[in-house]
Design a protein around this motif. Structure first.
Motif, PDB file in Angstrom:
ATOM      1  N   LEU A  73       5.007  -9.665   3.301  1.00 12.95           N
ATOM      2  CA  LEU A  73       4.177  -9.404   1.915  1.00 12.95           C
ATOM      3  C   LEU A  73       5.108  -8.797   0.853  1.00 12.95           C
ATOM      4  CD1 LEU A  73       0.703  -8.423   3.294  1.00 12.95           C
ATOM      5  CD2 LEU A  73       1.074 -10.461   2.141  1.00 12.95           C
ATOM      6  N   ALA A  74       5.924  -8.236   1.334  1.00 14.56           N
ATOM      7  CA  ALA A  74       7.097  -7.593   0.142  1.00 14.56           C
ATOM      8  C   ALA A  74       6.397  -6.983  -1.018  1.00 14.56           C
ATOM      9  CB  ALA A  74       8.023  -8.656  -0.154  1.00 14.56           C
ATOM     10  N   VAL A  75       5.561  -6.038  -0.522  1.00 16.35           N
ATOM     11  CA  VAL A  75       4.900  -5.225  -1.567  1.00 16.35           C
ATOM     12  C   VAL A  75       5.517  -4.514  -2.498  1.00 16.35           C
ATOM     13  CG1 VAL A  75       2.691  -3.895  -2.074  1.00 16.35           C
ATOM     14  CG2 VAL A  75       2.711  -5.178  -0.194  1.00 16.35           C
ATOM     15  N   HIS A  76       5.428  -4.617  -4.007  1.00 14.07           N
ATOM     16  CA  HIS A  76       6.062  -3.624  -4.783  1.00 14.07           C
ATOM     17  C   HIS A  76       5.294  -2.775  -5.469  1.00 14.07           C
ATOM     18  CE1 HIS A  76       9.374  -6.723  -4.596  1.00 14.07           C
ATOM     19  NE2 HIS A  76       8.600  -7.468  -4.681  1.00 14.07           N
ATOM     20  N   LYS A  77       6.018  -1.530  -5.863  1.00 11.81           N
ATOM     21  CA  LYS A  77       5.268  -0.323  -6.477  1.00 11.81           C
ATOM     22  C   LYS A  77       4.108  -0.799  -7.675  1.00 11.81           C
ATOM     23  CE  LYS A  77       5.686   3.465  -4.246  1.00 11.81           C
ATOM     24  NZ  LYS A  77       4.619   4.104  -3.627  1.00 11.81           N
ATOM     25  N   HIS A  78       4.316  -1.550  -8.399  1.00 11.18           N
ATOM     26  CA  HIS A  78       3.546  -1.841  -9.373  1.00 11.18           C
ATOM     27  C   HIS A  78       2.296  -2.987  -9.087  1.00 11.18           C
ATOM     28  CE1 HIS A  78       5.869  -5.544  -9.366  1.00 11.18           C
ATOM     29  NE2 HIS A  78       4.820  -6.262  -9.915  1.00 11.18           N
ATOM     30  N   GLU A  79       2.436  -3.223  -7.923  1.00 13.02           N
ATOM     31  CA  GLU A  79       1.475  -4.177  -7.322  1.00 13.02           C
ATOM     32  C   GLU A  79      -0.120  -3.570  -7.016  1.00 13.02           C
ATOM     33  OE1 GLU A  79       3.795  -8.244  -6.250  1.00 13.02           O
ATOM     34  OE2 GLU A  79       3.782  -6.678  -4.859  1.00 13.02           O
ATOM     35  N   ARG A  80      -1.107  -4.307  -7.004  1.00 13.08           N
ATOM     36  CA  ARG A  80      -2.429  -3.843  -6.528  1.00 13.08           C
ATOM     37  C   ARG A  80      -2.694  -4.886  -5.425  1.00 13.08           C
ATOM     38  NH1 ARG A  80      -7.795  -5.663  -9.239  1.00 13.08           N
ATOM     39  NH2 ARG A  80      -9.313  -3.825  -8.647  1.00 13.08           N
ATOM     40  N   VAL A  81      -3.174  -4.231  -4.244  1.00 16.91           N
ATOM     41  CA  VAL A  81      -3.448  -4.917  -3.157  1.00 16.91           C
ATOM     42  C   VAL A  81      -4.813  -4.983  -2.620  1.00 16.91           C
ATOM     43  CG1 VAL A  81      -2.803  -4.760  -0.389  1.00 16.91           C
ATOM     44  CG2 VAL A  81      -1.224  -4.281  -2.308  1.00 16.91           C
ATOM     45  N   LEU A  82      -5.590  -5.902  -1.880  1.00 12.44           N
ATOM     46  CA  LEU A  82      -6.746  -5.903  -1.413  1.00 12.44           C
ATOM     47  C   LEU A  82      -6.501  -6.210   0.109  1.00 12.44           C
ATOM     48  CD1 LEU A  82      -9.723  -6.315  -1.565  1.00 12.44           C
ATOM     49  CD2 LEU A  82      -9.207  -8.783  -1.722  1.00 12.44           C
ATOM     50  N   GLU A  83      -7.121  -5.385   0.914  1.00 15.24           N
ATOM     51  CA  GLU A  83      -7.278  -5.529   2.555  1.00 15.24           C
ATOM     52  C   GLU A  83      -8.618  -5.882   2.939  1.00 15.24           C
ATOM     53  OE1 GLU A  83      -6.021  -3.373   6.542  1.00 15.24           O
ATOM     54  OE2 GLU A  83      -6.476  -2.073   4.816  1.00 15.24           O
ATOM     55  N   ILE A  84      -8.558  -6.888   3.684  1.00 21.27           N
ATOM     56  CA  ILE A  84      -9.863  -7.000   4.355  1.00 21.27           C
ATOM     57  C   ILE A  84      -9.845  -6.521   5.814  1.00 21.27           C
ATOM     58  CG2 ILE A  84     -11.612  -8.812   4.958  1.00 21.27           C
ATOM     59  CD1 ILE A  84     -11.051  -8.585   1.812  1.00 21.27           C
ATOM     60  N   GLY A  85     -10.738  -5.583   6.039  1.00 23.64           N
ATOM     61  CA  GLY A  85     -10.695  -5.100   7.523  1.00 23.64           C
ATOM     62  C   GLY A  85     -10.170  -3.731   7.412  1.00 23.64           C
ATOM     63  N   ALA A  86     -10.685  -2.737   7.120  1.00 28.36           N
ATOM     64  CA  ALA A  86      -9.747  -1.256   7.051  1.00 28.36           C
ATOM     65  C   ALA A  86      -9.658  -0.762   8.322  1.00 28.36           C
ATOM     66  CB  ALA A  86     -10.558  -0.289   6.268  1.00 28.36           C
ATOM     67  N   GLY A  87     -10.209  -1.157   9.274  1.00 29.86           N
ATOM     68  CA  GLY A  87      -9.924  -0.607  10.580  1.00 29.86           C
ATOM     69  C   GLY A  87      -9.863   0.953  10.511  1.00 29.86           C
ATOM     70  N   SER A  88      -8.930   1.466  11.217  1.00 33.47           N
ATOM     71  CA  SER A  88      -8.750   2.901  11.067  1.00 33.47           C
ATOM     72  C   SER A  88      -8.012   3.324  10.003  1.00 33.47           C
ATOM     73  CB  SER A  88      -7.557   3.263  12.422  1.00 33.47           C
ATOM     74  OG  SER A  88      -6.497   2.582  12.277  1.00 33.47           O
ATOM     75  N   GLY A  89      -7.433   2.478   9.041  1.00 30.69           N
ATOM     76  CA  GLY A  89      -6.868   2.860   7.740  1.00 30.69           C
ATOM     77  C   GLY A  89      -5.496   2.776   7.876  1.00 30.69           C
ATOM     78  N   TYR A  90      -4.722   2.623   9.129  1.00 34.56           N
ATOM     79  CA  TYR A  90      -3.257   2.572   9.251  1.00 34.56           C
ATOM     80  C   TYR A  90      -2.604   1.604   8.280  1.00 34.56           C
ATOM     81  CZ  TYR A  90       1.296   2.188  11.513  1.00 34.56           C
ATOM     82  OH  TYR A  90       2.676   2.325  11.756  1.00 34.56           O
ATOM     83  N   MET A  91      -3.041   0.440   8.383  1.00 32.01           N
ATOM     84  CA  MET A  91      -2.346  -0.745   7.446  1.00 32.01           C
ATOM     85  C   MET A  91      -2.565  -0.193   6.126  1.00 32.01           C
ATOM     86  SD  MET A  91      -0.539  -3.204   8.318  1.00 32.01           S
ATOM     87  CE  MET A  91       0.217  -4.489   7.269  1.00 32.01           C
ATOM     88  N   ALA A  92      -3.855   0.115   5.725  1.00 27.98           N
ATOM     89  CA  ALA A  92      -3.742   0.533   4.306  1.00 27.98           C
ATOM     90  C   ALA A  92      -3.055   1.891   3.927  1.00 27.98           C
ATOM     91  CB  ALA A  92      -5.349   0.978   4.076  1.00 27.98           C
ATOM     92  N   ALA A  93      -2.546   2.735   4.736  1.00 28.67           N
ATOM     93  CA  ALA A  93      -1.838   3.523   4.536  1.00 28.67           C
ATOM     94  C   ALA A  93      -0.253   3.110   4.329  1.00 28.67           C
ATOM     95  CB  ALA A  93      -1.647   4.603   5.579  1.00 28.67           C
ATOM     96  N   LEU A  94       0.255   2.307   5.310  1.00 30.75           N
ATOM     97  CA  LEU A  94       1.552   1.377   5.228  1.00 30.75           C
ATOM     98  C   LEU A  94       1.658   0.962   3.806  1.00 30.75           C
ATOM     99  CD1 LEU A  94       1.772   0.109   8.509  1.00 30.75           C
ATOM    100  CD2 LEU A  94       3.042   1.677   7.859  1.00 30.75           C
ATOM    101  N   LEU A  95       0.616  -0.055   3.194  1.00 29.10           N
ATOM    102  CA  LEU A  95       0.406  -0.678   2.121  1.00 29.10           C
ATOM    103  C   LEU A  95       0.486   0.135   0.814  1.00 29.10           C
ATOM    104  CD1 LEU A  95      -2.142  -3.147   3.023  1.00 29.10           C
ATOM    105  CD2 LEU A  95       0.336  -4.075   2.526  1.00 29.10           C
TER     106      LEU A  95
END
Length: 217
Positions: A73-95
């Motif tokens: 996904l190569a996310v950059h600091k200026h970008e806004r991200v939507l995640e579907i499926g928070a689960g434990s929150g771990y992936m959101a933390a990485l993002l």
């Protein structure tokens, strides 16, 4: 269990061999403590090459799958991200470490609360956890630079693709067990979508995304 040795082994024996070679991603996996996002009863599984059970029949993706999706996904600091499926929150933390802000949607209220508590304890302030069924409607305004489906779907809803900015990327695991593929879908400046197959895998279905259907946001 030696936590740091287990983390090192996860990165070096599971994740690197899966073509995750981006140093920023590899370093981040050492910063965000995966064991702090795993339910206490499954803490011993935090670094195992498998999906970790979560309340409500949900699960965390395998570590190598999470890492590979993050890299692609190569996310950059200026970008806004939507995640579907928070689960434990771990992936959101990485993002969140890569992005300006992350909105993560979770259909299960118990899991949404669990994810929010984990993120707060980890000191991550640029994530908004919202309880919502993303297969029915989006409770947040797009478009987004990056969209991640943290689970599998039979097909990517057109309405989600419509929330992708020009230059934006969407990653999802698509198909039916036992044949699924992780896809990266990119919207060009001309609005055209390009689909790239990343790897074969199998992941649990996102609740609400059972079969192909029409989606209306």
């Amino acid at each position: 269990m030696n936590i740091e040795q287990a983390r090192f082994n996860m990165i070096e024996q599971q994740i690197r061999p899966w073509d995750v070679l981006n140093l920023g991603v590899l370093e981040l996996l050492g910063v965000v403590k995966r064991e702090d996002f795993v339910p206490p009863e499954h803490r011993g599984m935090a670094f195992v090459d498998t999906e970790v059970p979560l309340p409500g029949g949900e699960c965390m993706l395998a570590p190598k799958v999470e890492a590979r999706l993050l890299q692609e996904l190569a996310v950059h600091k200026h970008e806004r991200v939507l995640e579907i499926g928070a689960g434990s929150g771990y992936m959101a933390a990485l993002l969140a470490h890569k992005a300006q802000h992350v909105v993560t949607l979770e259909i299960n209220p118990e899991l949404a609360a669990f994810a929010a508590a984990n993120l707060k304890r980890a000191g991550i302030a640029n994530v908004t956890v919202t309880t919502a069924d993303a297969s029915k409607a989006l409770p947040v305004d797009g478009p987004f630079d990056v969209i991640l489906l943290s689970g599998s779907v039979a097909e990517v809803p057109e309405a989600l693709l419509a929330q992708l900015k020009p230059g934006g990327r969407l990653a999802a695991i698509v198909g039916f067990d036992p044949v699924m593929r992780a896809l990266l879908i990119t919207r060009g400046a001309d609005q055209k979508l390009t689909r790239t197959v990343l790897f074969d895998t199998v992941a649990a279905r996102l609740h609400g995304f059972k079969e192909p259907t029409r989606f209306h946001f």
